[in-house]
Scaffold this active site. Structure first.
Site, PDB file in Angstrom:
ATOM      1  N   ASN A  94      22.618   9.355  22.737  1.00 24.70           N
ATOM      2  CA  ASN A  94      23.688   9.992  23.501  1.00 24.70           C
ATOM      3  C   ASN A  94      23.866   9.331  24.863  1.00 24.70           C
ATOM      4  O   ASN A  94      23.131   8.406  25.220  1.00 24.70           O
ATOM      5  CB  ASN A  94      23.440  11.507  23.624  1.00 24.70           C
ATOM      6  CG  ASN A  94      22.202  11.842  24.453  1.00 24.70           C
ATOM      7  OD1 ASN A  94      21.710  11.044  25.248  1.00 24.70           O
ATOM      8  ND2 ASN A  94      21.675  13.037  24.257  1.00 24.70           N
ATOM      9  N   PHE A  95      24.839   9.817  25.627  1.00 32.30           N
ATOM     10  CA  PHE A  95      25.136   9.220  26.921  1.00 32.30           C
ATOM     11  C   PHE A  95      24.355   9.891  28.046  1.00 32.30           C
ATOM     12  O   PHE A  95      24.649   9.694  29.230  1.00 32.30           O
ATOM     13  CB  PHE A  95      26.638   9.258  27.199  1.00 32.30           C
ATOM     14  CG  PHE A  95      27.449   8.424  26.228  1.00 32.30           C
ATOM     15  CD1 PHE A  95      26.841   7.454  25.444  1.00 32.30           C
ATOM     16  CD2 PHE A  95      28.804   8.620  26.088  1.00 32.30           C
ATOM     17  CE1 PHE A  95      27.574   6.695  24.537  1.00 32.30           C
ATOM     18  CE2 PHE A  95      29.553   7.866  25.188  1.00 32.30           C
ATOM     19  CZ  PHE A  95      28.933   6.902  24.402  1.00 32.30           C
ATOM     20  N   ALA A  96      23.374  10.729  27.668  1.00 33.13           N
ATOM     21  CA  ALA A  96      22.341  11.257  28.566  1.00 33.13           C
ATOM     22  C   ALA A  96      22.844  12.234  29.622  1.00 33.13           C
ATOM     23  O   ALA A  96      22.092  12.584  30.526  1.00 33.13           O
ATOM     24  CB  ALA A  96      21.582  10.112  29.243  1.00 33.13           C
ATOM     25  N   VAL A  97      24.081  12.700  29.527  1.00 34.86           N
ATOM     26  CA  VAL A  97      24.565  13.714  30.471  1.00 34.86           C
ATOM     27  C   VAL A  97      23.812  15.016  30.223  1.00 34.86           C
ATOM     28  O   VAL A  97      23.628  15.422  29.076  1.00 34.86           O
ATOM     29  CB  VAL A  97      26.080  13.925  30.315  1.00 34.86           C
ATOM     30  CG1 VAL A  97      26.569  15.064  31.201  1.00 34.86           C
ATOM     31  CG2 VAL A  97      26.827  12.638  30.639  1.00 34.86           C
ATOM     32  N   VAL A 231      14.847  15.341   3.842  1.00 36.61           N
ATOM     33  CA  VAL A 231      14.638  16.524   3.019  1.00 36.61           C
ATOM     34  C   VAL A 231      15.877  16.760   2.173  1.00 36.61           C
ATOM     35  O   VAL A 231      16.981  16.936   2.701  1.00 36.61           O
ATOM     36  CB  VAL A 231      14.317  17.754   3.890  1.00 36.61           C
ATOM     37  CG1 VAL A 231      14.328  19.027   3.038  1.00 36.61           C
ATOM     38  CG2 VAL A 231      12.967  17.585   4.573  1.00 36.61           C
ATOM     39  N   TRP A 498      31.060  12.992  20.203  1.00 37.98           N
ATOM     40  CA  TRP A 498      30.005  13.431  19.289  1.00 37.98           C
ATOM     41  C   TRP A 498      29.354  14.748  19.736  1.00 37.98           C
ATOM     42  O   TRP A 498      28.132  14.850  19.851  1.00 37.98           O
ATOM     43  CB  TRP A 498      28.952  12.332  19.119  1.00 37.98           C
ATOM     44  CG  TRP A 498      29.544  11.053  18.614  1.00 37.98           C
ATOM     45  CD1 TRP A 498      30.174  10.846  17.418  1.00 37.98           C
ATOM     46  CD2 TRP A 498      29.595   9.791  19.307  1.00 37.98           C
ATOM     47  NE1 TRP A 498      30.606   9.542  17.313  1.00 37.98           N
ATOM     48  CE2 TRP A 498      30.267   8.865  18.460  1.00 37.98           C
ATOM     49  CE3 TRP A 498      29.130   9.343  20.552  1.00 37.98           C
ATOM     50  CZ2 TRP A 498      30.470   7.550  18.817  1.00 37.98           C
ATOM     51  CZ3 TRP A 498      29.340   8.028  20.911  1.00 37.98           C
ATOM     52  CH2 TRP A 498      30.010   7.144  20.051  1.00 37.98           C
ATOM     53  N   HIS A 499      30.204  15.757  19.951  1.00 37.92           N
ATOM     54  CA  HIS A 499      29.714  17.091  20.302  1.00 37.92           C
ATOM     55  C   HIS A 499      29.969  18.091  19.177  1.00 37.92           C
ATOM     56  O   HIS A 499      30.219  19.265  19.424  1.00 37.92           O
ATOM     57  CB  HIS A 499      30.387  17.581  21.580  1.00 37.92           C
ATOM     58  CG  HIS A 499      29.988  16.824  22.805  1.00 37.92           C
ATOM     59  ND1 HIS A 499      30.613  17.007  24.020  1.00 37.92           N
ATOM     60  CD2 HIS A 499      29.024  15.889  23.020  1.00 37.92           C
ATOM     61  CE1 HIS A 499      30.066  16.209  24.933  1.00 37.92           C
ATOM     62  NE2 HIS A 499      29.101  15.524  24.337  1.00 37.92           N
ATOM     63  N   HIS A 543      28.273  18.768  28.014  1.00 35.17           N
ATOM     64  CA  HIS A 543      27.917  17.803  26.986  1.00 35.17           C
ATOM     65  C   HIS A 543      26.738  18.433  26.263  1.00 35.17           C
ATOM     66  O   HIS A 543      25.776  18.868  26.890  1.00 35.17           O
ATOM     67  CB  HIS A 543      27.578  16.456  27.602  1.00 35.17           C
ATOM     68  CG  HIS A 543      28.765  15.788  28.226  1.00 35.17           C
ATOM     69  ND1 HIS A 543      29.090  14.479  28.004  1.00 35.17           N
ATOM     70  CD2 HIS A 543      29.719  16.272  29.068  1.00 35.17           C
ATOM     71  CE1 HIS A 543      30.197  14.174  28.673  1.00 35.17           C
ATOM     72  NE2 HIS A 543      30.588  15.257  29.328  1.00 35.17           N
TER      73      HIS A 543
END
Length: 573
Positions: A94-97, A231, A498-499, A543
């Site tokens: 992710n963009f780390a926000v 799985v 991508w949320h 985010h």
């Protein structure tokens, strides 16, 4: 042979690693199995701040490789839907926000599911338990950031900070917007996200924190981790889940519960493959129905956005000069590897932006057509209509600029999206990727918000006099700011950050779309819970990394309390 554990956690992602850590460190020492489809991530591009955007593009081995169906409102474009594969899940890519969202999100969440433990008062305490917030850097720019230590945690494992230094253009650009009327928000994680501010991130001086680096270092002996183990099957005793089977035939049994932490795409896929979902869909694929649960795979929501990018002269910033200098980049990489300093620790170390209201949105017909309860929520002072971000990566990536030029990139987001998608099965074969229908911009409210958000973002940033004097050309954006040109641009440029969430939604027992209760139990199936953002009953105004951690933390709190795992008299299990 089948090993037996007290708890089995399926998915070593953002929520799953945290949950495994919390349960295995409880005083009762329950036996915990964490099962992850991917590997333990190692190698390049995973740590330095300047590589904030790199893993998505340069580490396809850490991605599940999903792609959406063609989107009818986006000129039939399919969207690459990146999901992290490996211990840490999407916290790898992710963009780390690291933003909580609005207090209003969690109060509405609690009301929708009928459980005050999800309300802001309690969610804030859970956030504090997750994080280790570094306040030192904020002292370098107190007029732009001044987080209150009383509102943030210091004893958690997820390192959260603002960078100790900012790139040259951040302060003057933010000050230019403030000069022209924007309210500064000194603590974006206070429960009130409104205004512009510096975004905290899941970085530290050591680099990126993932859920695995935060929670799986030196695991206790009662925590077992299987990697490379997708799985495919849940093991049932009647309608009770009692274990799992991996793609390679490895089995494990649970004496207490199995918890799915696969995320908004893989969790509904696992449920559907195992007969939990809409009966008609399952029967068409020849899957035996264990529980007819209409909401599984439905109500998928996501934030949509567009990049906006302009060429500016190098007096505004020298980011492009650094990124296009091969020798300088190599020297920066060597310095980072030696002591985690230098330009790789500076460039892209900070995102800033705003959560704002669009002027006059209450008068739009698209707003007035919404449910009254939703209108009331959207009208609240701490509920934003849109988000914008500054200081992003060059767009389109790889664009060549002449000497003396650089770039400035922003993103415009829709908050509180109303369009819905779905996750369904292509077949009963677990190896087949699911069908992901995102439904982007199919709701008129979302189209209106994005159109106005693009216009507002371009005007606030690129038409600001302090930025405009450096402007050279448009690299990505509408031809002009007319409705017609913006809408044409939206069809070509709208994408995702991508949320995805809400595909196994939490709801009250009488809610026809509800899949899990407020304690995360799957309705009608014993021994099975879900703990990831697929349960979200609304898309939080942030985010969603922080939201995923919150769901994992809440799951731990509820399981530890329910089974007495941390009581003073708890016996070892």
């Amino acid at each position: 042979m089948s090993a037996t554990f007290d708890f089995i956690i399926v998915g070593g992602g953002t929520a799953g690693c945290l949950l495994a850590h919390r349960l295995s460190h409880a005083s009762a020492q329950p036996s915990v199995l964490l099962v992850e489809a991917g590997s333990k991530p190692e190698g390049e591009y995973l740590r330095a701040q300047s590589h904030r955007y790199s893993p998505v593009a340069l580490r396809p081995d850490l991605d599940h490789g999903f792609t959406s169906t063609p989107q009818k409102e986006l000129n039939q474009r399919s969207i690459v839907y990146t999901r992290g594969k490996g211990l840490g899940g999407s916290s790898i890519l992710n963009f780390a926000v690291y933003l909580y969202g609005s207090a209003e999100d969690y109060d509405r969440w609690a009301g929708l599911v009928g459980d005050d433990s999800w309300a802001w008062e309690h969610a804030r305490q859970s956030f504090q338990a997750i994080e280790n917030y570094d306040f030192e850097a904020a002292s370098q720019f107190p007029h732009l950031a001044n987080p209150d230590p009383k509102l943030h945690g210091k004893n958690g494992s997820v390192k959260v900070c603002l960078p100790p230094a900012l790139e040259d253009d951040i302060v003057p650009t933010m000050e230019a917007l403030i000069k022209h009327g924007e309210k500064v928000n000194l603590d974006m994680n206070s429960g009130d996200p409104m205004g512009i501010g510096l975004f905290p991130s899941s970085y530290s001086k050591d680099g990126r924190t993932t859920s695995a680096t935060a929670h799986l270092v030196d695991p206790p002996s009662n925590l077992t981790i299987w990697t490379g183990s997708p799985v495919h099957r849940l093991t049932f005793d009647g309608t009770k889940v009692v274990g799992i089977e991996t793609a390679h035939g490895r089995n494990a049994s649970s004496s207490k519960e199995v918890v799915l932490c696969g995320g908004a795409i893989d969790t509904p896929k696992i449920l559907l493959l195992n007969g939990i979902g809409p009966a008609a869909e399952l029967e068409r694929l020849g899957i035996d129905v264990v529980k007819d649960l209409a909401g599984v795979g439905k109500a998928l929501h996501d934030h949509v956005m567009t990049f906006l990018c302009a060429e500016v002269d190098s007096k505004h910033n020298n980011r492009y000069a650094f990124e296009s200098n091969e020798k300088g980049m190599k020297e920066a990489e060597e310095l980072w590897k030696r002591n985690q300093t230098g330009d790789l620790a500076l460039y892209h170390s900070c995102l800033w932006g705003g959560f704002l209201k669009l002027p006059g949105f209450e008068n739009w017909p698209e707003y007035k057509a919404l449910d009254q309860g939703l209108q009331d929520f959207l009208a609240r002072e701490r509920t934003p209509t849109y988000e914008f971000i500054g200081n992003c990566l060059q767009w389109p990536p790889g664009t060549k600029l002449p000497e003396g030029s650089s770039y400035i990139t922003t993103i415009a987001f829709v908050m509180n999206p109303q369009s819905q998608g779905s996750v369904t099965l292509a077949s009963q074969n677990p190896d087949d990727k699911p069908i992901i229908e995102l439904g982007y911009l199919e709701h008129p409210y979302d189209r209106r918000v994005l159109r106005e958000a693009i216009r507002e973002t371009w005007t606030k940033v690129y038409d600001n006099p302090e930025v405009k004097k450096h402007f050279k050309s448009r690299l990505c954006g509408p031809e002009d700011l007319s409705d017609e040109k913006i809408e044409a641009f939206m069809k070509d440029a709208t994408t995702t950050v991508w949320h995805a969430n809400g595909s196994v939604v939490m709801g009250k027992k009488d809610d026809p779309r509800g899949c899990v209760d407020s304690d995360l139990r799957v309705y009608g199936v014993e021994g099975l819970r879900v703990a990831d953002v697929s349960v979200c009953p609304l898309t939080t105004n942030n985010h969603t990394q922080a939201t995923a951690y919150l769901v994992g933390q809440k799951a731990a709190e509820k399981l530890i309390t329910e089974y007495g795992l941390d009581s003073g008299s708890a016996a070892k299990l």
